[in-house]
Motif scaffolding. Structure first.
Motif, PDB file in Angstrom:
ATOM      1  N   HIS A 300      -3.502 -19.802 -66.697  1.00  0.00           N
ATOM      2  CA  HIS A 300      -2.124 -20.276 -66.763  1.00  0.00           C
ATOM      3  C   HIS A 300      -1.235 -19.126 -66.322  1.00  0.00           C
ATOM      4  N   ASP A 304       5.239 -22.007 -70.062  1.00  0.00           N
ATOM      5  CA  ASP A 304       5.762 -23.365 -70.184  1.00  0.00           C
ATOM      6  C   ASP A 304       6.857 -23.386 -71.240  1.00  0.00           C
ATOM      7  N   HIS A 381       8.463 -30.379 -69.569  1.00  0.00           N
ATOM      8  CA  HIS A 381       8.544 -28.932 -69.769  1.00  0.00           C
ATOM      9  C   HIS A 381       8.792 -28.275 -68.417  1.00  0.00           C
ATOM     10  N   HIS A 383       7.428 -25.309 -66.114  1.00  0.00           N
ATOM     11  CA  HIS A 383       6.426 -24.282 -65.871  1.00  0.00           C
ATOM     12  C   HIS A 383       7.098 -23.246 -64.973  1.00  0.00           C
TER      13      HIS A 383
HETATM   14 ZN   LIG Z   1       2.449 -24.388 -67.180  1.00  0.00          ZN
END
Ligand SMILES: [Zn+2]
Length: 445
Positions: A300, A304, A381, A383
């Protein structure tokens, strides 16, 4: 002549409106245009039996005339104009014409706004004697009948600025800046100012802990003993995870106002810590994360920020939009190039900001899009990715380039200006080193 800083009020209103938007994540409510909105008028009739609400207006009602005349006070509603108000209150159109004919002194009456106060003094037989129009907290237009015509004059109240002080604590019950501020009695406007001052240093989505605290001094503007609005924050100290962050307002030689550390370093940085205000982090930068959709370990490479759909997404720094596109993985996304070294990416947007397209320059803090769940996303959300020379870095921990400090030849003026303010903040916020000159504590804190 003192002039009421209208732009300031506007800014405050905007800030409040913005705060409301980012908290509730509802789309901005566009107020209807005055000519189309439905008319509803709230009347506060001040008769003999009622408590006289004319007190809200600065000019006192003459007691002698109270028996055969009365004031009708109202708050102007969306869609109101003077002609409608006259008609609704059965006031003669000829009077309106005579008043309008007074010209420039009464030109403000053509631009009455919802929320402003208007009062009519009327005899028992329905004759219009006077009008009071409270344009804002400071300025009131008075119109009096003189025979068959009217005379107009303006009255200005003198505002008084008082410095207020407040402290608040982040607790389990009040875990966010907003809740802690509210619990301490701070307005949305002041909380918003505070979040702006610290947005480069403290991630309010990531960094707050129970036990963090803040104290601040800010201006309150009074007219006739009544608080009419808040000015700006003068100084603040935010203790976050044991680290003190002091900020003080300074107006430089050229008249630019900004916030600095006691040492004269700018509070501003080239990048904001969070591109979404008042959100929380739902997934951190983690190179060995189990992907929620694909159920396998996938890096990742960003953060987020969970926030309601429609929450504004801000450009974290000045730069140029290089990409505005949509694909199946990233959904609607934007890439911004900041100078040679830095790139930021904003994914899963529900919509792009107005005018955002490749080649377009954006300013730090500008809305470039809105939180959504387009692409591979289980819930709304943002990112957010931060790249330095093409390599993904953790936006939370990467060291950010700073804005310019106070110029060396202005440092003495700066210290003279901010030392008394900081000393006062420190004495009322219970810190012990208020008596030290600013130069002696550059290594402390
Ligand atoms: Zn993300």
């Amino acid at each position: 002549m003192h002039s009421y800083p209208k732009s300031h009020v506007k800014a405050a209103l905007l800030a409040t409106a913005f705060l409301a938007i980012v908290i509730t994540a509802l789309p901005a409510h566009q107020s209807e245009s005055p000519s189309e909105a439905p008319v509803s008028l709230q009347l506060e009739v001040a008769g003999t039996a009622n408590v006289v609400s004319v007190n809200e207006l600065p000019v006192k009602q003459e007691q002698m005339e109270a028996s055969n005349s009365r004031w009708i006070n109202m708050t102007i509603q969306p869609g109101d104009n003077l002609a409608r108000i006259f008609k609704r209150n059965k006031l003669p159109a000829a009077d309106l014409q005579n008043i309008v004919n007074l010209g420039k002194p009464v030109s403000s009456l053509r631009k009455i706004l919802p929320g402003q106060k208007l009062g009519f003094k009327i005899t028992s037989s329905g004759e219009l004697l006077a009008i009071q129009y409270k344009k804002n907290a400071l300025d009131t237009l008075l119109i009096h009948r003189q025979d068959q015509s009217f005379v107009a004059s303006w009255q200005s109240a003198t505002p008084e600025t008082i410095v207020a002080f407040e402290s608040a604590k982040i607790t389990k019950e009040n875990p966010s800046l907003y809740h802690a501020g509210k619990a301490a009695g701070l307005s949305d406007n002041i909380i918003m100012q505070l979040s702006h001052i610290y947005q480069w240093d403290i991630s309010f989505a990531l960094d707050l802990r129970a036990g963090d605290s803040f104290s601040l001094m800010f201006e309150e503007i009074y007219v006739d003993g009544e608080l009419v609005k808040e000015g700006s924050i003068i100084a603040a100290v935010f203790t976050n995870m044991g680290k003190r962050h002091e900020a003080v307002k300074y107006i430089d030689i050229e008249g630019h106002s900004d916030y600095y550390t006691p040492e004269g370093l700018s509070m501003r940085k080239a990048f904001l810590r969070d591109p979404v205000h008042f959100s929380y982090v739902s997934s951190s930068f983690n190179l060995r994360r189990l992907h929620p959709i694909h159920k396998k370990v996938m890096p990742h490479r960003g953060i987020d920020y969970a926030a309601k759909r429609g929450t504004p997404v801000l450009a974290s720094g000045d730069g140029k939009v290089t990409t505005r596109r949509q694909n199946s993985a990233s959904g609607k996304y934007i890439v911004i190039q900041h100078g040679e070294q830095y790139t930021t990416k904003y994914l899963h947007l529900s919509a792009f900001g107005k005018g955002i397209k490749p080649g377009k320059s954006v300013k730090q803090g500008q809305t470039i899009g809105y939180v959504g769940a387009t692409g591979w996303a289980t819930a709304p959300h943002l990112h957010y990715e931060f790249l330095v020379t093409g390599v993904h870095r953790n936006p939370k921990t990467v060291s950010l380039p700073k804005a310019l400090p106070i110029a060396r030849d202005e440092l003495e003026r700066f210290r003279d200006s901010v030392s008394p303010v900081l000393a006062r903040l420190e004495s009322i916020s219970g810190k012990g080193y208020a008596s030290l000159p600013p130069g002696d504590r550059s290594s402390g804190g």
